[in-house]
Design a protein around this motif. Structure first.
Motif, short mmCIF file in Angstrom:
data_model
loop_
_atom_site.label_atom_id
_atom_site.label_comp_id
_atom_site.label_asym_id
_atom_site.label_seq_id
_atom_site.Cartn_x
_atom_site.Cartn_y
_atom_site.Cartn_z
N GLY A 1 6.17 3.80 -18.38
CA GLY A 1 6.15 4.04 -16.94
C GLY A 1 7.22 4.98 -16.44
N GLU A 2 8.03 5.54 -17.34
CA GLU A 2 9.05 6.49 -16.91
C GLU A 2 8.39 7.77 -16.45
N MET A 3 9.06 8.52 -15.57
CA MET A 3 8.55 9.81 -15.08
C MET A 3 9.74 10.76 -15.00
N GLN A 4 10.16 11.24 -16.16
CA GLN A 4 11.33 12.11 -16.22
C GLN A 4 10.95 13.47 -16.78
N CYS A 5 11.77 14.47 -16.42
CA CYS A 5 11.59 15.81 -16.96
C CYS A 5 12.91 16.25 -17.57
N GLY A 6 12.85 16.58 -18.85
CA GLY A 6 14.06 17.01 -19.56
C GLY A 6 14.44 18.44 -19.26
N HIS A 7 13.51 19.21 -18.71
CA HIS A 7 13.82 20.61 -18.41
C HIS A 7 14.63 20.72 -17.11
N CYS A 8 14.15 20.11 -16.05
CA CYS A 8 14.88 20.22 -14.77
C CYS A 8 15.73 18.99 -14.50
N ILE A 9 15.80 18.08 -15.46
CA ILE A 9 16.65 16.89 -15.38
C ILE A 9 16.39 16.12 -14.09
N MET A 10 15.12 15.77 -13.89
CA MET A 10 14.78 14.98 -12.71
C MET A 10 14.11 13.69 -13.14
N ASP A 11 14.41 12.63 -12.41
CA ASP A 11 13.79 11.32 -12.63
C ASP A 11 12.90 11.06 -11.43
N PHE A 12 11.60 11.33 -11.60
CA PHE A 12 10.66 11.22 -10.48
C PHE A 12 10.38 9.77 -10.10
N LYS A 13 10.76 8.83 -10.95
CA LYS A 13 10.55 7.42 -10.63
C LYS A 13 11.66 6.88 -9.75
N ARG A 14 12.91 7.33 -9.97
CA ARG A 14 14.04 6.71 -9.29
C ARG A 14 14.75 7.58 -8.25
N MET A 15 14.69 8.88 -8.40
CA MET A 15 15.44 9.74 -7.46
C MET A 15 14.82 9.68 -6.07
N PRO A 16 15.65 9.64 -5.01
CA PRO A 16 15.11 9.72 -3.66
C PRO A 16 14.35 11.03 -3.46
N ALA A 17 13.29 11.00 -2.66
CA ALA A 17 12.46 12.18 -2.44
C ALA A 17 13.27 13.37 -1.95
N THR B 1 0.84 -1.20 0.00
CA THR B 1 0.00 0.00 0.00
C THR B 1 0.87 1.25 0.00
N LEU B 2 1.91 1.26 0.84
CA LEU B 2 2.81 2.41 0.87
C LEU B 2 3.53 2.59 -0.46
N GLY B 3 3.93 1.47 -1.06
CA GLY B 3 4.60 1.54 -2.36
C GLY B 3 3.67 2.09 -3.44
N ASN B 4 2.40 1.64 -3.42
CA ASN B 4 1.43 2.14 -4.40
C ASN B 4 1.16 3.63 -4.19
N ASP B 5 1.03 4.04 -2.92
CA ASP B 5 0.83 5.46 -2.62
C ASP B 5 2.04 6.28 -3.10
N ASN B 6 3.22 5.76 -2.85
CA ASN B 6 4.44 6.44 -3.28
C ASN B 6 4.46 6.62 -4.80
N ASP B 7 4.10 5.55 -5.52
CA ASP B 7 4.06 5.63 -6.99
C ASP B 7 3.06 6.68 -7.46
N THR B 8 1.87 6.69 -6.83
CA THR B 8 0.82 7.64 -7.22
C THR B 8 1.27 9.08 -6.96
N LEU B 9 1.83 9.33 -5.77
CA LEU B 9 2.25 10.69 -5.44
C LEU B 9 3.41 11.15 -6.33
N ARG B 10 4.33 10.25 -6.66
CA ARG B 10 5.43 10.61 -7.57
C ARG B 10 4.88 10.97 -8.96
N ARG B 11 3.88 10.18 -9.43
CA ARG B 11 3.30 10.45 -10.75
C ARG B 11 2.61 11.83 -10.77
N LEU B 12 1.87 12.13 -9.68
CA LEU B 12 1.20 13.43 -9.61
C LEU B 12 2.22 14.56 -9.55
N LEU B 13 3.29 14.38 -8.78
CA LEU B 13 4.34 15.40 -8.69
C LEU B 13 5.01 15.60 -10.05
#
Ligand SMILES: [Zn+2]
Length: 117
Positions: free
Chosen positions: A65-81, A37-49
């Protein structure tokens, strides 16, 4: 779910399978549900962010399923919060246009005692 959580669950299952009590199986099942449940919540919140963090949608990459931004060079799927938060603060500082805005933001981040003025 992150690889760390999967490894943690596998280590718990290995331990529980070596323990001859039904109670431990119940504890593991509950722990699994909580962790998933925590993992699913984490995935959902990362996707929304990732979708709403302020950059133009043209900069977002989300295939497979990737969640990256080329402008600010962030990987929302893998980077620690914490790393995402640190980069976010850096981006805010870089967007400030005047030295007064910079001073104001730095004062918020690092408040001074009134004796220092
Ligand atoms: Zn971005």
């Amino acid at each position: 779910m992150t690889e760390e959580l999967k490894d943690y669950i596998e280590s718990l299952e290995h331990y529980i399978n070596a323990t001859p009590t039904g109670q431990m199986r119940e504890v593991l099942t509950t722990a699994n549900i909580i962790i998933q449940t925590l993992g699913n919540d984490n995935d959902t919140l990362r996707r929304l962010l990732w979708l709403r963090h302020g950059c133009d949608t043209g900069a977002l990459y989300g295939d497979d399923g990737e969640m990256q931004c080329g402008h600010c060079i962030m990987d929302f799927k893998r980077m620690p919060a914490q790393e995402i938060e640190n980069r976010w603060h850096t981006m805010v500082l870089l967007k400030l246009k005047t030295s007064d805005e910079l001073k104001e933001e730095l004062n918020k981040l690092f408040p001074k005692d009134s004796d220092d003025n």
